[in-house]
Design an enzyme around this catalytic site. Structure first.
Site, PDB file in Angstrom:
ATOM      1  CG  ASN A  92      -2.344   0.813   1.349  1.00 17.91           C
ATOM      2  OD1 ASN A  92      -2.096   1.670   0.055  1.00 17.91           O
ATOM      3  ND2 ASN A  92      -3.094   0.903   1.674  1.00 17.91           N
ATOM      4  CG  ASP A  93       1.700   2.716   3.362  1.00 18.51           C
ATOM      5  OD1 ASP A  93       0.606   3.411   3.994  1.00 18.51           O
ATOM      6  OD2 ASP A  93       2.047   2.402   5.080  1.00 18.51           O
ATOM      7  CB  VAL A  94       5.794   0.647  -1.063  1.00 17.60           C
ATOM      8  CG1 VAL A  94       6.370   0.228   0.157  1.00 17.60           C
ATOM      9  CG2 VAL A  94       5.027  -0.427  -1.590  1.00 17.60           C
TER      10      VAL A  94
END
Lengths: 109, 469
Positions: free
Chosen positions: B395-397
């Site tokens: 998600n964040d990456v």
């Protein structure tokens, strides 16, 4: 503070070594691919278990004949715990690092 | 020992320590290159074994006495016990739980250092109160901090953040410094000093907790590396007490290596260490309100068709893949696609998983060939030419806010630019936020299709569909 200066003088060789070791540590680790960060951290973690030597010295020279005297018994028990924890750190650390690295090896054809 | 005659044993002992220290250095050097890493680990282990055996046989106390048989038996039993437990845990644990295990082992090392320092403080022969106290404080912080990091990675402890914590921590730190100074300078009776040392121990333990508590779970690898460095320093402090060169060298070496590793990890996330330790990460949504598109779902059949008739597919695995234990089925899907003439690559973000390199280990376990794993900087230029980017449990990456939204907490973190691919399939359990708890606009983008479900089930469905095509 005087005790600090005295400490410095009494341990001057060690402090020279430390200064150089810090640079050695920085030099050895820089330029590591990020793939290896985790195994490297784990391996370094196992080495930091070198405190186990302290545990061996403590328990090794504990006075088993006069356990009731003073805090001998308490110290022995704490020392055994230090030894136990240190071993966990060392053996567990090296084994888990090896397990991680085993994976890397398999990939190579 | 200075006043006693030096025996051959003493010389051999010191020589063994020198060898051990060299083995540590060579070991860590070899560990920093993929080809020699495994050998490096064995070198370091051999160094440790040598130092242990030499100490058991040859070490003499200040009266010249060697270690007696009775003591030796206790030592060996304790080592056997700890060794078996350590080896079994290290062998049995799932690869996904690796980061918390490293944290746990680090905690035990810190505890050992703190205990040695605690005992040595009441030893009248011990002349080096300063290093003893430092060893106690640093070891305790490493212990309790690592346990909190363990709890966070294991999901037992949630993040607690408030700006107030930063000030409370500074206050506790000040308290620790004052106590150490008082212990060193005042001439209070030994009994009161020992009492104060226990207070110092307790406050150090509390500091470890309050230091790690507000740091976001996503930053735990950095924290573990930092605490690992602390453990090394604590061991070196204990080395001063015994004038033991192997402990001093090994400890400082790990301390320095751990510190640089911490900084390298911070760099991989484009953040400073100060930012990690003090800064807020996670919690709250992005401040900028953006035009949200609509979420478009994709069926397994459509996804399978999309993938199968592409010429280039990039898989972006994240922690979701790891927790679902879906790396094997993922590798199976990639193999199927390759058999059908699709070029498949894996894009590995430096902090994918819970630790740098964690994802590589997990995929290697599933027999994904080494050359299929491509690092972020190499894959990003290929993204516009990619037909489908498959994001599995990451998600964040892959959050484009890191590139263009200065108000986002992850702004500046390098990401894998999946949004530049022609199509994106995101496999996720639901619309929940990622580990950093930030909204991800990728999910609403025009070229994004969502495929909801656990990574393992979704991949299984895809594999079945591709086989059926």
């Amino acid at each position: 503070m005087e005790s600090v200066l005295q400490f410095f003088y009494a341990n001057k060789e060690a402090i020279f070594i430390i200064a150089l070791t810090i640079f050695l540590g920085l030099e050895v680790i820089s330029n590591v691919p990020s793939v290896l960060h985790t195994p490297l951290m784990s391996g370094a973690n196992a080495i930091s278990g070198v405190i186990i030597i302290g545990g061996i010295i403590l328990v090794g020279h504990a006075d088993l004949q006069n356990l009731v005297e003073g805090s001998n018994l308490l110290n022995l028990i704490l020392g055994i715990f230090a030894l136990l924890f240190g071993t966990l750190n060392v053996i567990g650390g090296f084994v888990v690092t090896d397990r991680m690295l085993e994976m890397f090896k398999k990939k190579k054809k | 020992m200075d006043t006693l005659n030096i025996t051959n044993g003493d010389i051999i002992l010191e020589f063994s320590y020198l060898l051990s220290a060299l083995f540590f250095v060579v070991g860590l050097k070899l560990l920093s290159s993929p080809d020699s890493a495994r050998r490096g680990n064995l070198w370091a282990a051999a160094g440790m074994l040598l130092a242990m055996i030499a100490t058991m046989i040859l070490h003499r106390d200040s009266n010249g006495g060697t270690i007696q048989a009775g003591n030796l038996i206790i030592i060996l039993v304790a080592i056997a016990f700890g060794g078996v437990i350590g080896a079994v845990i290290a062998r049995k644990i799932k690869m996904t739980a690796m980061p918390q295990l490293v944290s746990f082992f680090n905690a035990t090392g810190g505890a050992a250092s703190a205990l040695v320092a605690l005992i040595e403080f009441s030893n009248p022969d011990n002349q080096s109160a300063l290093v003893t106290l430092l060893g106690l404080v640093i070891g305790s912080i490493a212990f309790s901090g690592s346990m909190i990091a363990y709890g966070k990675l294991n999901g037992n402890i949630k993040d607690i953040f408030s700006k107030l914590m930063t000030y409370i921590n500074l206050l506790i730190l000040l308290g620790l410094v004052i106590m150490v100074v008082v212990l060193l300078t005042s001439d209070m009776p030994l009994e009161s000093k020992q009492l104060l040392v226990y207070v110092l121990l307790a406050v150090s333990l509390i500091y470890g907790v309050s230091f790690v508590m507000p740091i976001g779970g996503a930053d735990m690898p950095v924290v573990i590396s930092l605490l690992n460095s602390f453990t090394g320093i604590a061991a070196a402090m204990a080395g001063f007490i015994y004038h033991n060169q192997a402990m001093i060298l090994g400890g400082i070496f790990v301390g320095a290596a751990g510190m640089i590793l911490t900084i390298l990890m911070c760099k991989a996330m484009n953040r400073s260490l100060i930012n990690v330790v003090i800064g807020a990460f996670g919690g709250g949504g992005a401040a900028v309100d953006r035009e949200k598109g609509t979420v478009k779902e994709v069926s397994a059949t459509d996804a399978a068709v999309m993938l199968n008739y592409s010429s280039k597919v990039v898989i972006v695995p994240g922690y979701g893949l790891a927790v679902a234990q879906a790396q094997h089925i993922c590798s199976e899907m990639a193999q199927l696609l390759e058999d059908n003439g699709v070029e498949v690559k894996y894009a590995i973000h430096p902090v994918a998983g819970r630790m740098p390199g964690h994802m590589n280990v997990l995929l290697a376990e599933a027999d994904v060939p080494y050359d299929k794993l491509v690092e972020m900087d190499e894959i990003n230029p290929e993204m516009p030419k990619t037909d489908v980017a498959v994001v599995i449990g990451a998600n964040d990456v892959v959050n484009p806010a890191a590139l263009d939204d200065p108000s986002s907490p992850i702004y500046g973190m390098p990401i894998i630019k999946v949004h530049e691919a022609k199509n994106v399939i995101v496999m996720k359990r639901g619309m929940g936020k990622g580990y950093a708890a930030i909204e991800n606009y990728l999910f609403y983008a025009d070229n994004t299709r969502m495929f909801f479900g656990s990574a393992k089930d979704s991949l299984q469905k895809l594999v079945n569909e591709i086989k059926a095509l």
